[in-house]
Write an enzyme that holds these catalytic residues in place. Structure first.
Site, PDB file in Angstrom:
ATOM      1  N   GLU A 298      15.891 -35.960   0.815  1.00  0.00           N
ATOM      2  CA  GLU A 298      16.744 -35.314   1.674  1.00  0.00           C
ATOM      3  C   GLU A 298      17.728 -36.211   1.997  1.00  0.00           C
ATOM      4  OE1 GLU A 298      17.572 -33.092   5.969  1.00  0.00           O
ATOM      5  OE2 GLU A 298      16.483 -34.866   5.736  1.00  0.00           O
TER       6      GLU A 298
ATOM      7  N   HIS B 299      14.295 -25.234   7.512  1.00  0.00           N
ATOM      8  CA  HIS B 299      13.933 -25.221   8.748  1.00  0.00           C
ATOM      9  C   HIS B 299      15.179 -25.506   9.506  1.00  0.00           C
ATOM     10  CE1 HIS B 299      13.141 -29.120   7.576  1.00  0.00           C
ATOM     11  NE2 HIS B 299      13.232 -29.633   9.047  1.00  0.00           N
ATOM     12  N   ASP B 300      16.152 -26.030   9.058  1.00  0.00           N
ATOM     13  CA  ASP B 300      17.213 -26.772   9.859  1.00  0.00           C
ATOM     14  C   ASP B 300      18.589 -25.989   9.609  1.00  0.00           C
ATOM     15  OD1 ASP B 300      16.139 -29.049  10.302  1.00  0.00           O
ATOM     16  OD2 ASP B 300      16.816 -30.174   8.722  1.00  0.00           O
TER      17      ASP B 300
ATOM     18  N   ASP C 175       5.988 -34.177   4.054  1.00  0.00           N
ATOM     19  CA  ASP C 175       7.310 -34.644   4.497  1.00  0.00           C
ATOM     20  C   ASP C 175       6.912 -36.242   4.879  1.00  0.00           C
ATOM     21  OD1 ASP C 175       9.854 -34.581   5.761  1.00  0.00           O
ATOM     22  OD2 ASP C 175       9.431 -32.424   6.072  1.00  0.00           O
TER      23      ASP C 175
ATOM     24  N   ASP D 279      12.754 -37.310   4.407  1.00  0.00           N
ATOM     25  CA  ASP D 279      13.568 -37.113   5.452  1.00  0.00           C
ATOM     26  C   ASP D 279      14.680 -38.050   5.511  1.00  0.00           C
ATOM     27  OD1 ASP D 279      13.900 -35.295   7.793  1.00  0.00           O
ATOM     28  OD2 ASP D 279      13.726 -37.226   8.758  1.00  0.00           O
TER      29      ASP D 279
HETATM   30  C1  NOJ Z   1      15.975 -33.762   8.959  1.00  0.00           C
HETATM   31  C2  NOJ Z   1      14.932 -32.733   9.276  1.00  0.00           C
HETATM   32  O1  NOJ Z   1      14.893 -31.799   8.330  1.00  0.00           O
HETATM   33  C3  NOJ Z   1      15.008 -32.321  10.667  1.00  0.00           C
HETATM   34  O2  NOJ Z   1      14.389 -31.418  11.019  1.00  0.00           O
HETATM   35  C4  NOJ Z   1      15.173 -33.479  11.639  1.00  0.00           C
HETATM   36  O3  NOJ Z   1      15.501 -33.044  12.930  1.00  0.00           O
HETATM   37  C5  NOJ Z   1      15.819 -34.607  11.140  1.00  0.00           C
HETATM   38  N1  NOJ Z   1      15.782 -34.913   9.791  1.00  0.00           N
HETATM   39  C6  NOJ Z   1      15.348 -35.767  11.903  1.00  0.00           C
HETATM   40  O4  NOJ Z   1      14.223 -36.147  11.272  1.00  0.00           O
END
Ligand code: NOJ
Ligand code: CA
Length: 544
Positions: A255, A317-318, A98, A199
């Site tokens: 992302e 994970h989000d 990541d 990210d």
């Molecule tokens: C996206 C990530 O997947 C998430 O877990 C994170 O809180 C935010 N970006 C900030 O880095």
């Protein structure tokens, strides 16, 4: 269309804190992952994406990096990391890290220096503005609910943070920042890393006017034209490609916040030389109607004809757990988890699996707010209380959407703490681990895990599922998903019931299916004229 390994790969995401603890401190770690390498190999995946493993104060579980060149203490040492890399590579599995480069931790030495005075040489590594009449420079809100500007005690300026105040945004306009980031990327790539998941990468270029937004509460809605895809983002990514990425045989995945198939193409089209693929994230945000999900899937699939590519996750994970969010995590949990796997693994885009989804892990509903761990949960919780909700109402509202739903420990066995740790886990285990765990999935030949293995193996031997034409045979249907894939004289039809009711198979589809045979299915016996709840079938044309 060019065929490449990263189009054909199946990628598995590990959230290291929650995967396997090796030393009893309750936190998953790198040696714990090493213990499970044979499990990953048996699943048949090609690459593992690790959520951040770098030194971090863990305000946002590693998405706040204090040193890009060090391993997080709780996770292990650089030596452990090397063992992990070797263990993966010797099994033919690649490693994706990541890359969190929109922001750092406030504990990063750059920020520690930058904040110390207005004239510090690192000051310009971050984004500082004068406030307006004793207040913030503008009305921007962070993605974590709180305002997007904060101050430090040392000066009267405000710094920008699109996430938590302890995650200050880097100033990508500063070429020194960019060179530092590129240097760090090369350092990891030279150590043998095979790819990056970047990210919130389309947030790195900012709106220099810093104008107020009409509705600052709609952070996600206004991310397009607000925080995301600002002019400059494509120049930065092209520069990164020229200076770093193109020199390695690796994969880069973005992302991208607020991405849609149209602006997503600007990141992935190979002639543009930026990234290899964005995540098709708009699908993750969707709930039914099915017709909308299908529309997005069609639009993303069209990328493959336009020199682009995309990565497809149904869980991460989000987000809440996929079987709870899209489907049925009660009486139809098993068949539903398999149906979602079928949809994912027969799609053209590179599939991303999230740990635990291969055994159908579900959401959890903690009965006390104290059991939650995620910073975003607490910010939202506070916000709801401020807006007049009772603690119980706030809890009930956040339970189904909390990011912690997907961060509960991986359920390995029916032993205490699901075999994740011998100590006290950092976040509670989902109480359903007694029925949902890897151990009993291993012994049951019809388990979700076994079905995932079959599907992954099937995808590998049927490249047409990756490169073939994608044709939606029932675009408007709100219950059935039915897609035909064709490639080099071969054909497949993927048919699934996206509801918890029995559904008749339309006559025209039955006719289409005449020359086909079922190659894979998530139920023991199927009927020609109807589908049971969440039944899924992959048909292949006879003789193909
Ligand atoms: C996206 C990530 O997947 C998430 O877990 C994170 O809180 C935010 N970006 C900030 O880095
Ligand atoms: Ca540990």
């Amino acid at each position: 269309m060019k065929q490449t390994w990263w189009k054909e790969a199946v990628i598995y995401q590990i959230y290291p804190r929650s995967f396997k603890d090796s030393n009893g401190d309750g936190i998953g770690d790198l040696p714990g992952i090493v213990e499970k390498l044979d499990y990953l190999q048996a699943l048949g995946i090609d690459m593992v994406w690790f959520s951040p493993i770098y030194a971090s104060p863990n305000v946002d579980n590693g998405y706040d990096i204090s040193n890009y060149y060090k391993i997080m203490d709780e996770l292990g040492t650089m030596q452990d990391w090397e063992t992990l890399l070797e263990g993966l590579h010797s099994r033919g599995i690649k490693m994706m890290l990541d890359l969190v480069i929109n922001h750092t931790s406030d504990q990063h030495e750059w920020f520690q220096e930058a904040k110390s005075s207005k004239t510090n040489p690192k000051r310009d590594f971050y984004i500082w503005r004068q406030g307006k009449e004793d207040s913030r420079p503008n009305n921007w809100k962070s993605f974590f609910t709180v305002p997007a500007w904060s101050q430090t005690p040392e000066t009267d300026d405000w710094y920008l943070h699109l996430f938590d105040p302890r995650q200050p945004d880097l100033n990508w306009k500063n070429s020194e920042v960019r060179e530092e980031i590129y240097r760090m990327m090369r350092w990891w790539l030279d150590k043998g890393v095979d790819g990056f998941r970047m990210d919130v990468i389309n947030l790195i270029a900012k709106d220099d006017n810093f104008a107020d937004f009409p509705n600052p509460d709609a952070v996600f809605e206004m991310s397009e034209g607000g925080y995301a895809n600002r002019p400059g983002v494509h120049d930065y990514l092209h520069e990164m490609y020229e200076k770093v990425l193109k020199h390695y045989n690796i994969v880069s995945v973005g992302e991208c916040v607020g991405v849609n198939p149209e602006n997503g193409l600007l990141f992935s089209q190979s002639s543009r030389q930026e990234l290899h693929m964005p995540f098709a994230m708009n699908i993750l945000w969707e709930a039914p109607p099915l017709s909308k999900i299908k529309k997005y899937l069609r639009e993303w699939a069209a990328h493959i004809n336009q020199d682009g590519w995309y990565g497809l996750p149904l869980g991460a994970h989000d987000y809440a757990r996929q079987v709870s969010r899209f489907g049925n995590d009660q009486e139809h949990r098993e068949v539903c988890a398999k149906a979602l796997a079928t949809l994912l693994l027969t799609n053209p885009g590179t599939p991303f699996l999230y740990q635990g989804d291969e055994i159908g892990m579900t959401n959890v509903a903690f009965s006390s707010e104290k059991d939650y761990r995620d910073i975003q949960f607490f910010n939202e919780y506070e916000d709801l209380l401020k807006n007049g909700k009772s603690p119980q109402e706030a809890l009930l509202q956040l339970q189904p959407t909390s990011r912690d739903n997907s961060r509960t420990p991986m359920q390995w066995t029916a032993e205490p703490s699901a075999g994740f740790t011998t100590g006290t886990p950092w976040i509670k285990v989902n109480p359903n681990y007694l029925e949902i765990n890897v151990e009993n999935n291993e012994t049951n030949p019809h388990s979700i895990l076994q079905y995932y293995r079959q599907l992954i193996a099937y995808r590998k031997t049927n490249k047409g599922l990756i490169y073939g034409k994608y044709q939606d045979l029932l675009p408007e249907d709100e219950s059935l998903y039915c897609v035909e894939r064709t490639w080099e004289g071969q054909a497949w039809i993927i048919l699934l019931n996206y509801t918890s009711q029995i559904q008749p198979i339309p006559t025209v589809i039955q006719q289409n299916l005449l020359p086909f045979q079922v190659a894979l299915s998530n139920v023991a016996q199927s009927e020609n004229s109807k589908l049971i709840p969440w039944e899924a079938r992959v048909y292949q044309r006879e003789g193909a």
